[in-house]
Design a protein around this motif. Structure first.
Motif, short mmCIF file in Angstrom:
data_model
loop_
_atom_site.label_atom_id
_atom_site.label_comp_id
_atom_site.label_asym_id
_atom_site.label_seq_id
_atom_site.Cartn_x
_atom_site.Cartn_y
_atom_site.Cartn_z
N ARG A 211 0.84 -1.21 0.00
CA ARG A 211 0.00 0.00 0.00
C ARG A 211 0.87 1.25 0.00
NH1 ARG A 211 -3.88 1.16 3.98
NH2 ARG A 211 -2.67 0.06 5.53
N GLU A 218 1.15 7.09 -6.60
CA GLU A 218 0.07 8.04 -6.86
C GLU A 218 0.50 9.48 -6.59
OE1 GLU A 218 -3.36 7.55 -7.69
OE2 GLU A 218 -2.57 5.67 -8.47
N ARG A 351 -8.21 2.56 -13.73
CA ARG A 351 -8.83 3.79 -13.23
C ARG A 351 -7.91 4.99 -13.46
NH1 ARG A 351 -9.59 2.39 -7.36
NH2 ARG A 351 -10.21 0.22 -7.46
N VAL A 355 -9.03 8.41 -15.19
CA VAL A 355 -8.90 9.72 -14.56
C VAL A 355 -8.12 10.66 -15.47
CG1 VAL A 355 -7.86 10.97 -12.64
CG2 VAL A 355 -9.15 8.88 -12.20
N GLU A 358 -10.23 11.79 -18.34
CA GLU A 358 -11.21 12.80 -17.95
C GLU A 358 -10.55 14.16 -17.77
OE1 GLU A 358 -13.50 11.43 -14.57
OE2 GLU A 358 -14.11 9.74 -15.83
N VAL B 92 -5.03 14.14 -3.17
CA VAL B 92 -5.75 12.88 -2.96
C VAL B 92 -5.19 11.86 -3.94
CG1 VAL B 92 -7.85 13.96 -2.12
CG2 VAL B 92 -7.61 13.47 -4.55
N PHE B 93 -5.35 10.57 -3.62
CA PHE B 93 -4.90 9.52 -4.51
C PHE B 93 -6.00 9.27 -5.54
CE2 PHE B 93 -2.79 8.61 -0.38
CZ PHE B 93 -1.51 8.93 -0.77
N GLY B 94 -5.83 9.91 -6.70
CA GLY B 94 -6.90 9.97 -7.69
C GLY B 94 -7.44 8.64 -8.18
N ALA B 95 -6.57 7.64 -8.29
CA ALA B 95 -7.01 6.36 -8.85
C ALA B 95 -7.56 5.43 -7.76
CB ALA B 95 -5.86 5.69 -9.58
N LEU B 96 -7.43 5.83 -6.51
CA LEU B 96 -7.96 4.99 -5.44
C LEU B 96 -9.37 5.47 -5.08
CD1 LEU B 96 -4.92 4.62 -3.02
CD2 LEU B 96 -5.43 3.41 -5.12
N THR B 97 -10.16 4.55 -4.55
CA THR B 97 -11.52 4.94 -4.15
C THR B 97 -11.44 5.79 -2.89
OG1 THR B 97 -11.85 3.06 -2.71
CG2 THR B 97 -12.43 2.75 -5.02
N GLU B 100 -10.49 3.71 -0.01
CA GLU B 100 -9.06 3.38 0.00
C GLU B 100 -8.21 4.58 0.41
OE1 GLU B 100 -9.06 -0.03 -3.55
OE2 GLU B 100 -8.89 2.08 -4.06
N ALA B 103 -8.42 4.77 4.11
CA ALA B 103 -7.61 3.71 4.72
C ALA B 103 -6.14 4.09 4.67
CB ALA B 103 -7.84 2.39 4.00
N MET B 104 -5.72 4.74 3.57
CA MET B 104 -4.34 5.18 3.44
C MET B 104 -4.02 6.22 4.51
SD MET B 104 -2.09 4.02 1.28
CE MET B 104 -2.37 3.82 -0.46
N THR B 136 -13.77 6.56 -7.42
CA THR B 136 -12.38 6.99 -7.32
C THR B 136 -12.33 8.48 -6.97
OG1 THR B 136 -12.35 7.39 -9.68
CG2 THR B 136 -11.46 5.31 -8.93
N GLY B 138 -10.46 10.70 -8.02
CA GLY B 138 -10.26 11.56 -9.18
C GLY B 138 -11.57 12.04 -9.80
N THR B 139 -12.66 11.33 -9.54
CA THR B 139 -13.94 11.72 -10.12
C THR B 139 -14.66 12.78 -9.28
OG1 THR B 139 -15.14 9.98 -8.97
CG2 THR B 139 -14.26 9.43 -11.14
#
Lengths: 362, 241
Positions: A211, A218, A351, A355, A358, B92-97, B100, B103-104, B136, B138-139
């Motif tokens: 993680r 990221e 994803r 992103v 987009e 923010v970690f764009g590709a993570l939900t 997630e 949790a990080m 995610t 990023g959205t």
């Protein structure tokens, strides 16, 4: 699905699937041998490349650090094995002693490369790692004078095969009335090693460290803000990736019984990176698929291009060796065009691309 | 008697890219306070924060946090001691939900059960994030991302939270929402040092404020007094006095 199976956590059909795959992998070297022992050797190479690609995947796929000199660790592992198990110095240590030594030395080189490059990212990191890979190769090429360590461009010959007691993996032997050739014995050995490497990689991905790598890939500043020691975590990525490269190198040395600096050029680095990227960066099954496919494809082309031309034109128009690389290149470009995230991408990587798309549209 | 100091900067100097951006500032944040550091673009606010969190080397001076000298300590160690931050530009970690991401935020903790509970608690504070938990990051819109960044920061159960320009680049309506979020977090008992360009809003929510100008603190005091100070009104609130 029965209740009992559900309670045990793993459903019956998964067990059945695992059993089927195990049987398939078990008989595979005999099926391949029908087409010739060369194909068993190619399968063995597919596994060596799988280990190599999984190691690089830690650095590139998990931690997001573009490493173009990864083959250097493969070389370090290969030469460690070669020097400790060949007439070069007259040392003949058993492979299970050398394997950890090779992994450790490669790990050390990983830290050696990682430390000065901690602050570099992206293109800059790629350039430095590229240079590192070349330095190692050139060193190996020239370390034959004034003192002869590596035998220079001639390489090292007569490297010991894997041996357990008096049992060598290189010779043909008969068990239970079935004759096992050298490559077939290597196959099972490599299969065990590869499964072990896959297992460790799966555990790593789902660990706290996994993680942390994901966070660094990221956004490094944000990762720091999460309380991640980015310096150590990045070094660990280099060190662990390098260790797997070292193991793969040692195995390569023992399988080939001959190595020379030629095997560790930039092209090899690029191919391994292509396996990771085409297969699906950061996704272990994808990387395995990429490694197997990119090992097999050029070989399949090698054997099919001439008969194909004969069938189509009645004569060989283009030399098989030439067209092989052409088709290979076209295949790589096509994969990247139609599946930019790789053949079997990780969910997160998919994803990421969405992103990015987009953001580009906005 | 005032509450004990949680963060104390003494004659802090930080350079940024060869520029002497912070020229010896004194600043105190007491337990339970919401303190803001305001000033124009380039005044040295963000460099101050980077100095505190070890992202930028400190040239001189001292940083004491929770009774211990933490000058030059790297960010990851501070987080483990309960000093959390939301970096400029959210990160923010764009590709993570969203889940997630949260949790990080609890990376420095190892109490899995409590982390799960905290995620639910945070969702209770931010129902907007709960609705989108599987999306995610990023959205999300800019404001929602800022909200997520703050929610993620409190997942480490900080004693002190440093916020760097949370209103930057947001639509006015979202800015309002972000400041509501800051008050929500403060109400949870988290001490906050807020770095802001939007002086009016920052002073309105804070207990005390510091005004920074070209690397030095020029004014400080009770936030309400600062709001009515003619110099502040003229320079930062755009009012002719």
């Amino acid at each position: 699905m029965s209740l009992a199976a559900r309670r045990s956590g793993i459903p019956v059909h998964v067990w059945a699937g695992v059993a089927l795959v195990a049987i398939a992998l078990g008989v595979l070297p005999f099926v391949a041998a029908l087409a010739g022992q060369a194909w068993v050797r190619i399968l063995n190479f597919a596994m060596i490349y799988t280990m190599l690609a999984l190691g690089l995947n830690i650095v590139v796929g998990f931690a997001g650090l573009l490493d173009l000199g990864y083959i250097a660790f493969y070389a370090v592992g290969a030469y460690t094995y070669a020097l400790l198990a060949s007439p070069q110095f007259g040392i003949h240590l058993p492979f299970w002693v050398i394997l950890p030594i090779g992994a450790s030395i490669a790990c050390l080189f990983g830290v050696l490369l990682g430390t000065p490059t901690l602050k570099l990212r992206g293109d800059y990191l790629a350039i430095v790692t590229l240079g590192f890979g070349e330095i190692i190769r050139i060193f190996l090429n020239n370390l034959n004078a004034p003192l002869n360590f590596t035998n220079g461009p001639q390489g090292i010959n007569l490297i010991d095969p894997f041996r357990i007691g008096g049992f060598s993996l290189a010779s043909t032997e008969t068990f239970f009335g079935i004759s096992f050739s050298g490559p077939q014995k290597y196959y099972y050995m490599l299969l065990l090693l590869t499964i072990a490497v896959i297992f460790v990689n799966l555990r790593l991905q789902n660990s706290r460290l996994g993680r942390a790598w994901e966070a660094i890939r990221e956004d490094e500043i944000a990762a720091k803000a999460m309380g991640i020691n980015t310096r150590n975590v990045k070094l660990l990525a280099f060190a662990m990736g390098a260790s797997f490269g070292g193991i793969a190198g040692a195995v390569f040395s023992a399988t080939q019984q001959f190595i020379s600096p030629e095997s560790f050029g930039l092209f090899e680095s690029i191919i391994v990176l292509a396996m990771v990227v085409l297969g699906g960066m950061g996704n272990i099954p994808g990387v395995i698929l990429g490694a197997v496919l990119l090992t097999l494809l050029p070989e399949v082309l090698r054997y099919t291009m001439e008969p194909l031309q004969m069938a189509l034109f009645g004569r060989v128009v283009i030399d098989a060796e030439t067209i092989r690389l052409l088709v290979f290149g076209v295949a790589l470009v096509a994969i990247m065009l139609f599946r930019p995230a790789g053949l079997w991408p990780s969910a997160v990587r998919k994803r990421e691309l969405e992103v990015a798309k987009e953001e580009a549209a906005a | 008697m005032a509450a004990p100091a949680l963060l104390e900067l003494t004659r802090l100097e930080v350079a940024y890219g060869g520029i002497h951006a912070v020229k010896g500032i004194d600043l105190i944040v007491r337990q339970g306070e919401l303190v803001c550091l305001i000033g124009a673009n380039g005044a040295g606010k963000t460099t101050t924060l980077k100095g505190i969190t070890g992202l930028q080397p400190v040239k001189a001076g001292k940083i004491v946090y929770d009774g211990a000298d933490v000058t030059g300590k790297p960010a990851f160690q501070l987080v483990r001691k309960g000093l959390s931050m939301v970096p400029e530009g959210r990160g923010v970690f764009g590709a993570l939900t969203i889940e997630e991401n949260l949790a990080m935020g609890a990376y420095s903790r190892r109490d899995r059960v409590a982390i799960k509970q905290d995620i639910e608690r945070v969702f209770g504070l931010f129902p907007r994030l709960k609705e989108r938990r599987k999306q995610t990051a990023g959205t999300l819109s800019g404001g929602e991302q800022q909200m997520l960044a703050m929610a993620r920061a409190i997942m480490s159960r900080p004693k002190l939270l440093l916020l760097d320009e949370p209103s930057m680049g947001l639509a006015p309506l979202m800015v309002q929402k972000v400041f509501e979020t800051i008050l929500t977090i403060a109400a949870e008992g988290v001490t906050i040092l807020l770095i802001e360009q939007n002086a009016k809003l920052a002073l309105e929510v804070s207990h005390r404020g510091y005004v920074m100008e070209s690397g030095t603190i020029t004014l400080s005091g009770d936030a309400r007094q600062l709001l009515s100070d003619p110099k502040v009104r003229e320079a930062y609130l755009g009012e002719a006095v």
